[in-house]
Design an enzyme around this catalytic site. Sequence first.
Site, PDB file in Angstrom:
ATOM      1  N   GLU A  30      -3.969   1.637  -5.508  1.00 56.44           N
ATOM      2  CA  GLU A  30      -4.988   0.843  -4.823  1.00 56.44           C
ATOM      3  C   GLU A  30      -5.723  -0.112  -5.771  1.00 56.44           C
ATOM      4  O   GLU A  30      -6.935   0.005  -5.990  1.00 56.44           O
ATOM      5  CB  GLU A  30      -5.988   1.768  -4.118  1.00 56.44           C
ATOM      6  CG  GLU A  30      -5.328   2.608  -3.045  1.00 56.44           C
ATOM      7  CD  GLU A  30      -6.269   3.540  -2.301  1.00 56.44           C
ATOM      8  OE1 GLU A  30      -7.468   3.601  -2.666  1.00 56.44           O
ATOM      9  OE2 GLU A  30      -5.815   4.214  -1.357  1.00 56.44           O
ATOM     10  N   GLU A  49       0.758   6.589   0.710  1.00 58.90           N
ATOM     11  CA  GLU A  49      -0.193   7.533   1.294  1.00 58.90           C
ATOM     12  C   GLU A  49      -0.298   7.226   2.779  1.00 58.90           C
ATOM     13  O   GLU A  49      -0.359   6.065   3.177  1.00 58.90           O
ATOM     14  CB  GLU A  49      -1.591   7.400   0.676  1.00 58.90           C
ATOM     15  CG  GLU A  49      -1.692   7.752  -0.794  1.00 58.90           C
ATOM     16  CD  GLU A  49      -3.125   7.584  -1.327  1.00 58.90           C
ATOM     17  OE1 GLU A  49      -4.060   7.437  -0.507  1.00 58.90           O
ATOM     18  OE2 GLU A  49      -3.300   7.606  -2.557  1.00 58.90           O
TER      19      GLU A  49
END
Length: 701
Positions: free
Chosen positions: A315, A434
């Site tokens: 991220e 994810e």
Amino acid sequence: MTLSTRRIRLRTGLVAGAAAALLVASMTVAVGAQAAGGCRVSYAVPSQWPGGFTAAVTVTNLGDPVNGWRLAWTFPSGQRVTQAWNATVTASGSQATATNVAWNAAVPTNGTVSFGFNGSWSGANTAPTGFTLNGVTCAGDGGGTPTPTASPSTSPSPSATASPSTPPTTPPPAGNPTATVAAMQPGWNLGNTLDAIPDETAWGNPLTTQALLRHVRSQGYRSVRLPITWSNHHGPAPDYTIDAAWLSRVRQIVDWALAEDLYVMINLHHDSWQWLNTYPTDRAGVTNRYRALWTQLATTFRDHSPKLVFESINEPQFADTTDEQGDTATRELNAEFVRLVRASGGANATRLLVLPTLHTSGEQARLDALSAGMAQLHDPNLAATVHFYGWWPFSVNIAGGTRYDTNVEQDLVGTFDRLRDTFVARGIPVIIGEWALLSWDHTRPGIIERGEFLKYLEAVGYHARTRNLTTMLWDAGQFLDRTALRWRDQRVADMIKASWTTRSGTASADQVYVPHTGAVPGRSLTLNLNGLSFRGLWQGDTPLAAGADYTVSGTTVTLTPAALTRLVGNRAYGVNATVEARFSQGVPWKIDVISSDPPTQAATTGTTSSFAIPTRFQGDQLATMEATYADGSPAGPANWTPFKEFWGHFQPDYTANTIILKPEFFAEVNDGVVTLTFHFWSGAKTTYRITKAGTSVTGTA
């Protein structure tokens, strides 16, 4: 996942239940077929496991050049293709057809084209023996049942150092990232563990064992992502030497996972917001640290199996930047990562490297930026990655997002379509590194209603599978109890597993409410067939009687008053019985029969830091809460909606018979009267008024 969503990572567990008794050895079989002047087909099964297998197909064109090809065959044992790469595979019964994709349509004389797929099997996995290429028969050697090249392993002991419980599989050859990513499906995250700050058990999970990873593999998972935070485990500049004990621990877990025949993905995890985010203002400092860490990791794992995969950054995010500036920073760091890993040599020369978008976002602009950056690298062994937690109001239960509705479906389909069209259709594989819902959490029950979550799980599996996307479940302990090695919710685990290979039917609800007293009416549900056929209702192993116990009209199933009266028994508050709708395939849809009365509430007083509304739930469950001022405008946080965030702003306490209003709610409530409307899953509503004066709060029903 970032620290802002760390609360969903504070859990405990993984993999459950006893592993299936069936033990299947690794296998490599080739089936040859040839027609003079026509074609030759090599069909190989490099790996097989209980219920599934990977196939590799190579077609040699022995005739005239073709521009557009179609290979057809019949599965002799009723196998099904669940995911394909380098071809589009369709099926009608046992007949399968693979059609070229845009980049491999042309096959010259004596040229070859290859594709592969994952499939499911039951009973036998006999290889097909007859193929046709554009209608021309490729007849020849024949095939037969794949023969194991290794003996089946014995049932493993529960020790942390035992040998693998599943036979090793051969990874796809280097240089085929699409096949590698497909072989990683499905994947699982060891969340809130090596990424926890400051150490492995700091966020509530136990120490990782090889037994845990063995259970992950026994449950059908093919890969594990190991999120790792390095910032607390290295020395100062300029060397940033990684702590030897920490690196040894990481390597131990990597080696355990590889020994259990799992693909493994490692990364820099919370480093993304701890120090990498200052890259725009400290380019030299961040770059030096980044280089030092990845150089050490590349050196440490240079000669590891190609089943070990590197992901550059979790991220990526950058302080005080626009999205476009963040795209540029992400592209620069990804490029530096690829350069230094490739330069380290060994297996790293062709190792699969996984590159994220900014924020691992699935927005089109972020995907386009990553696609452009990857094109500049001219590296054939790359994959793209994003994260997916669903439509945000549904993912956290705010703004009335209580159900899996068209908003949730459109967000899911739109995101997955963008991934397919931007990357997969151009030959670049995608890993959804994810996925889950942000607020599915065993420590905060009730935020997401289970039936609505099951519909989401079923849809994610289907839409990912049909777009050739590999998914890695984010599990910070909310899915698997890592101490007991048992799924926390077996219905959830069953739906996830079924979605890897097939569709399952669902319904408009998984609950039927009947009154606690008085006459029991019939109750109707709408079936979501998902292309299947409805087979009836059962209670345990006993079928309910069509006509007497339930009726069917189109996709509407109605439980009769007589059946519900019998099922509800003494009509104690809560779940009195469970029936299930069965379909032609997939997992059954379980329906809880619940006895309830409308909830009631009472007056109380408290403060903005401690206020709980006395509530007799009487068998019902809270779905959401509205808060409005006298003029009808939304009150409290998120003032763009009257529906507040479940658990963040309010929460039920079924044991204490209260609904708690949080200090975070009152922090953004003006003095005066606020009307609260509580919505329950039975359809009941209650209205409650609070009056806030400074820190004092009074409430009346």
